[in-house]
Write an enzyme that holds these catalytic residues in place. Sequence first.
Site, PDB file in Angstrom:
ATOM      1  N   ASP A  66       2.404  48.374 -41.637  1.00  0.00           N
ATOM      2  CA  ASP A  66       0.991  48.194 -41.296  1.00  0.00           C
ATOM      3  C   ASP A  66       0.340  47.107 -42.147  1.00  0.00           C
ATOM      4  O   ASP A  66      -0.517  46.367 -41.673  1.00  0.00           O
ATOM      5  CB  ASP A  66       0.217  49.511 -41.464  1.00  0.00           C
ATOM      6  N   GLU A  99      -5.123  47.825 -38.717  1.00  0.00           N
ATOM      7  CA  GLU A  99      -3.796  47.998 -39.325  1.00  0.00           C
ATOM      8  C   GLU A  99      -3.841  48.314 -40.824  1.00  0.00           C
ATOM      9  O   GLU A  99      -3.235  49.284 -41.272  1.00  0.00           O
ATOM     10  CB  GLU A  99      -2.932  46.735 -39.131  1.00  0.00           C
ATOM     11  N   HIS A 103      -5.230  52.053 -41.029  1.00  0.00           N
ATOM     12  CA  HIS A 103      -3.919  52.722 -41.029  1.00  0.00           C
ATOM     13  C   HIS A 103      -3.295  52.770 -42.433  1.00  0.00           C
ATOM     14  O   HIS A 103      -2.962  53.849 -42.933  1.00  0.00           O
ATOM     15  CB  HIS A 103      -2.975  52.044 -40.028  1.00  0.00           C
ATOM     16  N   TYR A 107      -2.609  56.118 -45.102  1.00  0.00           N
ATOM     17  CA  TYR A 107      -1.388  56.539 -45.810  1.00  0.00           C
ATOM     18  C   TYR A 107      -1.687  56.684 -47.289  1.00  0.00           C
ATOM     19  O   TYR A 107      -1.236  57.630 -47.948  1.00  0.00           O
ATOM     20  CB  TYR A 107      -0.243  55.541 -45.592  1.00  0.00           C
ATOM     21  N   GLU A 181       5.139  47.528 -33.349  1.00  0.00           N
ATOM     22  CA  GLU A 181       4.150  48.493 -32.865  1.00  0.00           C
ATOM     23  C   GLU A 181       4.782  49.659 -32.105  1.00  0.00           C
ATOM     24  O   GLU A 181       4.395  50.812 -32.275  1.00  0.00           O
ATOM     25  CB  GLU A 181       3.165  47.804 -31.907  1.00  0.00           C
ATOM     26  N   GLU A 215      -1.499  52.375 -32.183  1.00  0.00           N
ATOM     27  CA  GLU A 215      -0.321  51.501 -32.072  1.00  0.00           C
ATOM     28  C   GLU A 215       0.166  51.416 -30.631  1.00  0.00           C
ATOM     29  O   GLU A 215       0.674  50.375 -30.213  1.00  0.00           O
ATOM     30  CB  GLU A 215       0.825  51.971 -32.978  1.00  0.00           C
ATOM     31  N   HIS A 218      -1.917  48.846 -29.048  1.00  0.00           N
ATOM     32  CA  HIS A 218      -1.566  47.515 -29.577  1.00  0.00           C
ATOM     33  C   HIS A 218      -0.289  46.985 -28.908  1.00  0.00           C
ATOM     34  O   HIS A 218      -0.214  45.830 -28.507  1.00  0.00           O
ATOM     35  CB  HIS A 218      -1.340  47.572 -31.095  1.00  0.00           C
TER      36      HIS A 218
HETATM   37 FE   LIG Z   1      -1.272  50.021 -37.513  1.00  0.00          FE
HETATM   38 FE   LIG Z   2      -0.820  48.122 -34.619  1.00  0.00          FE
END
Ligand SMILES: [Fe+2]
Ligand SMILES: [Fe+2]
Length: 346
Positions: A66, A99, A103, A107, A181, A215, A218
Amino acid sequence: MKEKFTGANWNENEDLYTQTFYEQNLSQFWRPEDISLQADLNVWNILPKDVKDAYAKNLQVLTFLDTYQGDIGMPVVSRSMGNDDHQKKSVLNFMAAMENAVHAKSYSNIFMTYLNNDEIRDLFIWGEENQHLQEILRIIVSKYQDLDKLTYERNYGIKKYKDIDFKVAQFKAMVASVYLESCLFYSGFYYPLWFYGQGKLMQAGEIINLILRDESVHGLYVGRLAQDLYEGFNDELKAKLKTFTIELLEELYEHKIALIEEIYDEVGLSHDVKIFVRYNANKALMNLGFEAHFPYEEVNPVVLNGLNTETKTMDNFSMKGNGYQKMKSESLKDEDFFFEEEKING
Ligand SMILES: [Fe+2]
Ligand SMILES: [Fe+2]
């Protein structure tokens, strides 16, 4: 010749699908802090060390992918679009922002809840030193860099610039992007989904489902752009690029298998994860308009159960934290991605 600047005109459709993807992307916007992770600790704290280790390493793989998709992948594809493709650029830029800022940050939020500072530091060092993860990124990022150099040549009128070379590099970068992705993420998604499908580590599972939902949009969008580009090539080039697409998959797959074994052998799931990755490799190829490469296999039903198709997180009584109220978001359906003239203009 003087450069002519043009404005983004949303009153007209730039193509048959970008405004639909715009709507979908924005309606499913979310923030990492929407989901509180504390409730997971009851389960996390009693997990054996090897299980925790595999779980954390998977999220670290996802973090790295990501990070580069946000830092370079999406931005490079965005700036390679035509100067007047303002809508396409805006959709790609929006995805780029998700991203890393959403994302990768999510995490990190999971790490901050589950692990202490030393463990987090060690985990990042593991990622930096992992040969297969580094190799996967090297392969993907090199396609983005190749395109970016040619975009620069195009934009700044460098003499040796050739339009066909640029288009080939653009196609290859889009293929790399779709693999990332729609396929490479999935070995990492597997373990959180496996827990979620059994009612464990539910908050992290919710986050993974939100990321997965992004994702998948995407991969569909960049895949669609790649298909449009491919249509413009002659038969000889089409055949060459199809071969490239399969060879790139095989190259990535080899490193992916090694990475899966490194992480999942310990918890006895490698066999199942490989099936899941092959299943999603076929989906990536479908997004690019090509036929499946691997034979069809059944995916572990526990993991399919972990795929949250109801998008629980988006209702008022979900597990998400007490953030602001987002606009209503609907799950994607197959028919959302048939772009006929009437639907777009109707
Ligand atoms: Fe992502
Ligand atoms: Fe993505």
